[in-house]
Design a protein around this motif. Sequence first.
Motif, PDB file in Angstrom:
ATOM      1  N   VAL A 197       0.848  -1.194   0.000  1.00  0.00           N
ATOM      2  CA  VAL A 197       0.000   0.000   0.000  1.00  0.00           C
ATOM      3  C   VAL A 197       0.881   1.240   0.000  1.00  0.00           C
ATOM      4  CG1 VAL A 197      -1.916   1.153   1.153  1.00  0.00           C
ATOM      5  CG2 VAL A 197      -1.558  -1.287   1.520  1.00  0.00           C
ATOM      6  N   LYS A 198       0.626   2.167  -0.923  1.00  0.00           N
ATOM      7  CA  LYS A 198       1.381   3.408  -0.863  1.00  0.00           C
ATOM      8  C   LYS A 198       0.549   4.567  -1.402  1.00  0.00           C
ATOM      9  CE  LYS A 198       3.815   2.810  -5.240  1.00  0.00           C
ATOM     10  NZ  LYS A 198       3.371   1.519  -5.786  1.00  0.00           N
ATOM     11  N   PHE A 199       1.009   5.777  -1.041  1.00  0.00           N
ATOM     12  CA  PHE A 199       0.349   6.986  -1.524  1.00  0.00           C
ATOM     13  C   PHE A 199       0.972   7.378  -2.851  1.00  0.00           C
ATOM     14  CE2 PHE A 199      -2.529   8.942   1.488  1.00  0.00           C
ATOM     15  CZ  PHE A 199      -2.362   8.133   2.595  1.00  0.00           C
ATOM     16  N   SER A 200       0.160   7.482  -3.911  1.00  0.00           N
ATOM     17  CA  SER A 200       0.733   7.981  -5.154  1.00  0.00           C
ATOM     18  C   SER A 200       0.415   9.463  -5.351  1.00  0.00           C
ATOM     19  CB  SER A 200       0.289   7.146  -6.348  1.00  0.00           C
ATOM     20  OG  SER A 200      -1.055   6.794  -6.237  1.00  0.00           O
ATOM     21  N   GLN A 201      -0.604   9.966  -4.670  1.00  0.00           N
ATOM     22  CA  GLN A 201      -0.862  11.406  -4.699  1.00  0.00           C
ATOM     23  C   GLN A 201      -1.288  11.836  -3.303  1.00  0.00           C
ATOM     24  OE1 GLN A 201      -2.795  13.331  -8.208  1.00  0.00           O
ATOM     25  NE2 GLN A 201      -3.571  11.271  -8.558  1.00  0.00           N
ATOM     26  N   ASP A 202      -0.989  13.051  -2.950  1.00  0.00           N
ATOM     27  CA  ASP A 202      -1.283  13.518  -1.596  1.00  0.00           C
ATOM     28  C   ASP A 202      -1.630  15.008  -1.633  1.00  0.00           C
ATOM     29  OD1 ASP A 202      -1.443  13.895   1.120  1.00  0.00           O
ATOM     30  OD2 ASP A 202       0.513  13.012   1.564  1.00  0.00           O
ATOM     31  N   THR A 203      -2.833  15.367  -1.183  1.00  0.00           N
ATOM     32  CA  THR A 203      -3.235  16.779  -1.206  1.00  0.00           C
ATOM     33  C   THR A 203      -2.321  17.603  -0.313  1.00  0.00           C
ATOM     34  OG1 THR A 203      -4.864  16.253   0.498  1.00  0.00           O
ATOM     35  CG2 THR A 203      -5.669  16.457  -1.759  1.00  0.00           C
ATOM     36  N   LEU A 204      -1.789  16.962   0.701  1.00  0.00           N
ATOM     37  CA  LEU A 204      -0.915  17.682   1.627  1.00  0.00           C
ATOM     38  C   LEU A 204       0.372  18.127   0.946  1.00  0.00           C
ATOM     39  CD1 LEU A 204      -1.343  18.385   4.529  1.00  0.00           C
ATOM     40  CD2 LEU A 204      -0.099  16.346   5.195  1.00  0.00           C
ATOM     41  N   ARG A 205       0.713  17.440  -0.159  1.00  0.00           N
ATOM     42  CA  ARG A 205       1.950  17.819  -0.851  1.00  0.00           C
ATOM     43  C   ARG A 205       1.658  18.469  -2.192  1.00  0.00           C
ATOM     44  NH1 ARG A 205       5.977  13.006  -0.834  1.00  0.00           N
ATOM     45  NH2 ARG A 205       4.146  11.756  -1.328  1.00  0.00           N
ATOM     46  N   GLY A 206       0.438  18.981  -2.336  1.00  0.00           N
ATOM     47  CA  GLY A 206       0.156  19.798  -3.510  1.00  0.00           C
ATOM     48  C   GLY A 206      -0.646  19.135  -4.618  1.00  0.00           C
ATOM     49  N   ASP A 207      -0.949  17.833  -4.482  1.00  0.00           N
ATOM     50  CA  ASP A 207      -1.734  17.211  -5.541  1.00  0.00           C
ATOM     51  C   ASP A 207      -3.212  17.562  -5.377  1.00  0.00           C
ATOM     52  OD1 ASP A 207       0.381  14.497  -4.826  1.00  0.00           O
ATOM     53  OD2 ASP A 207       0.490  15.702  -6.667  1.00  0.00           O
ATOM     54  N   ASN A 208      -3.998  17.316  -6.432  1.00  0.00           N
ATOM     55  CA  ASN A 208      -5.419  17.657  -6.375  1.00  0.00           C
ATOM     56  C   ASN A 208      -6.227  16.726  -5.487  1.00  0.00           C
ATOM     57  OD1 ASN A 208      -5.168  19.801  -8.091  1.00  0.00           O
ATOM     58  ND2 ASN A 208      -5.535  18.571  -9.941  1.00  0.00           N
ATOM     59  N   VAL A 209      -5.847  15.473  -5.549  1.00  0.00           N
ATOM     60  CA  VAL A 209      -6.572  14.486  -4.750  1.00  0.00           C
ATOM     61  C   VAL A 209      -5.552  13.664  -3.978  1.00  0.00           C
ATOM     62  CG1 VAL A 209      -8.524  14.252  -6.323  1.00  0.00           C
ATOM     63  CG2 VAL A 209      -6.503  12.820  -6.636  1.00  0.00           C
ATOM     64  N   THR A 210      -6.086  12.850  -3.082  1.00  0.00           N
ATOM     65  CA  THR A 210      -5.230  11.891  -2.404  1.00  0.00           C
ATOM     66  C   THR A 210      -5.504  10.528  -3.013  1.00  0.00           C
ATOM     67  OG1 THR A 210      -5.301  13.158  -0.366  1.00  0.00           O
ATOM     68  CG2 THR A 210      -4.690  10.851  -0.171  1.00  0.00           C
ATOM     69  N   GLU A 211      -4.442   9.867  -3.465  1.00  0.00           N
ATOM     70  CA  GLU A 211      -4.614   8.573  -4.109  1.00  0.00           C
ATOM     71  C   GLU A 211      -3.786   7.522  -3.392  1.00  0.00           C
ATOM     72  OE1 GLU A 211      -3.574   8.541  -8.232  1.00  0.00           O
ATOM     73  OE2 GLU A 211      -3.870   6.384  -8.450  1.00  0.00           O
ATOM     74  N   ILE A 212      -4.447   6.472  -2.966  1.00  0.00           N
ATOM     75  CA  ILE A 212      -3.766   5.355  -2.322  1.00  0.00           C
ATOM     76  C   ILE A 212      -3.758   4.183  -3.293  1.00  0.00           C
ATOM     77  CG2 ILE A 212      -3.769   3.775  -0.355  1.00  0.00           C
ATOM     78  CD1 ILE A 212      -5.506   5.822   1.122  1.00  0.00           C
ATOM     79  N   ARG A 213      -2.583   3.663  -3.549  1.00  0.00           N
ATOM     80  CA  ARG A 213      -2.464   2.566  -4.512  1.00  0.00           C
ATOM     81  C   ARG A 213      -2.293   1.260  -3.734  1.00  0.00           C
ATOM     82  NH1 ARG A 213      -4.049   1.858  -9.356  1.00  0.00           N
ATOM     83  NH2 ARG A 213      -2.874   0.356 -10.563  1.00  0.00           N
ATOM     84  N   MET A 214      -3.160   0.269  -4.014  1.00  0.00           N
ATOM     85  CA  MET A 214      -3.064  -1.001  -3.295  1.00  0.00           C
ATOM     86  C   MET A 214      -2.794  -2.130  -4.268  1.00  0.00           C
ATOM     87  SD  MET A 214      -5.970  -0.705  -0.361  1.00  0.00           S
ATOM     88  CE  MET A 214      -5.422  -2.234   0.343  1.00  0.00           C
ATOM     89  N   LYS A 215      -1.800  -2.937  -3.939  1.00  0.00           N
ATOM     90  CA  LYS A 215      -1.433  -4.044  -4.830  1.00  0.00           C
ATOM     91  C   LYS A 215      -1.478  -5.361  -4.071  1.00  0.00           C
ATOM     92  CE  LYS A 215       2.509  -5.744  -7.525  1.00  0.00           C
ATOM     93  NZ  LYS A 215       1.884  -6.086  -8.824  1.00  0.00           N
ATOM     94  N   PHE A 216      -2.146  -6.329  -4.652  1.00  0.00           N
ATOM     95  CA  PHE A 216      -2.227  -7.658  -4.049  1.00  0.00           C
ATOM     96  C   PHE A 216      -0.938  -8.406  -4.344  1.00  0.00           C
ATOM     97  CE2 PHE A 216      -4.356 -11.310  -2.399  1.00  0.00           C
ATOM     98  CZ  PHE A 216      -3.898 -12.395  -3.127  1.00  0.00           C
TER      99      PHE A 216
END
Lengths: 145, 184
Positions: free
Chosen positions: B140-159
């Motif tokens: 699990v990792k963050f690929s986008q984060d509003t706190l760091r200037g991105d428009n949305v927060t995106e969490i990427r999950m891989k099985f």
Amino acid sequence: MTVHNLYIFDRNGSCLYYNEWNRKKQAGISKDEEFKLMYGMLFSIRSFVSKMSPLDMKEGFLSFQTSKYRLHYYETPSGLRFVMNTDLSVPNARETLQHIYSNLYVEYIVKNPVCVLGQSLDSELFSSRLDAYIRALPYYSPRAA
Amino acid sequence: KIKKNRWVKKKKKSHNILLTLTGLWPGCTLLFWLWSNPKGYNIGVRLIEDFLARSSIGRCQDFRETADVIAKVAFKMYLGVTPSVTNWSPAGDEFSLILENNPLVDFVELPDNHSTLVYSNLLCGVLRGALEMVQMAVDVKFSQDTLRGDNVTEIRMKFIKRIEENLPAGDDSQHITCTHLCTL
């Protein structure tokens, strides 16, 4: 109508909790061996049941009965296993075991930062609440039927 | 100096929010300040039990069902938001959770000297720990984060893989079962 005993196992096979209320006969082996036997049997019976099922299975193994007692089994998706032996007048203890999980285990063990998961449950609050709950069950009485 | 004061003020506000969120977890309030994956993991392994107890949801059949349960039930239950599930990989083993607003960071602003801090990394640990308890190894990792200037927060999950259940190590329980049954 009575509850004989209760075992709680975790996903690795260690017995976290055991208590008995009305057990007239012991197994004749040490408690450690008894827990291993119980867990091993359940492991085997679960894979047997799913292998030999003539239909697609949802819940899997639920209970077995003998001429004297019934063993009820409940397993959570997180691998916690609850095993309760009652006499034959109790057809289904699933709700009881679910209640023990949701309202006792989760409330008094999981939500207690001092309780280490995966080790023997040594919370007195949990033991006393569980004991009170079992004794208050409609099908419990101090003497077996 | 002014910036430093602002950071402290914001810290207090988010502390209140986090206290509300963690109302049921007395010992865990402090953990939110230790924003690293291992700490999130410890929360996750316990959170899953609370989740299973309260939602009465059984085992998921596949990863798609898991994604739906995480987004529609778990996030709603614990953070009050429902992320959307998108960007599925062709193999169906990876997806994204898109959050318009991340409630953990409503009152938080990263100071300049920590502009690359992944503040919500805790969430990744929580998800990873919780899923491990239901036999799923995930990354699990963050690929986008509003706190760091991105428009949305995106969490990427891989099985990664299904964790098989094992018999206890040491004495073979199945062996004991057979031996005992034979002597009865």
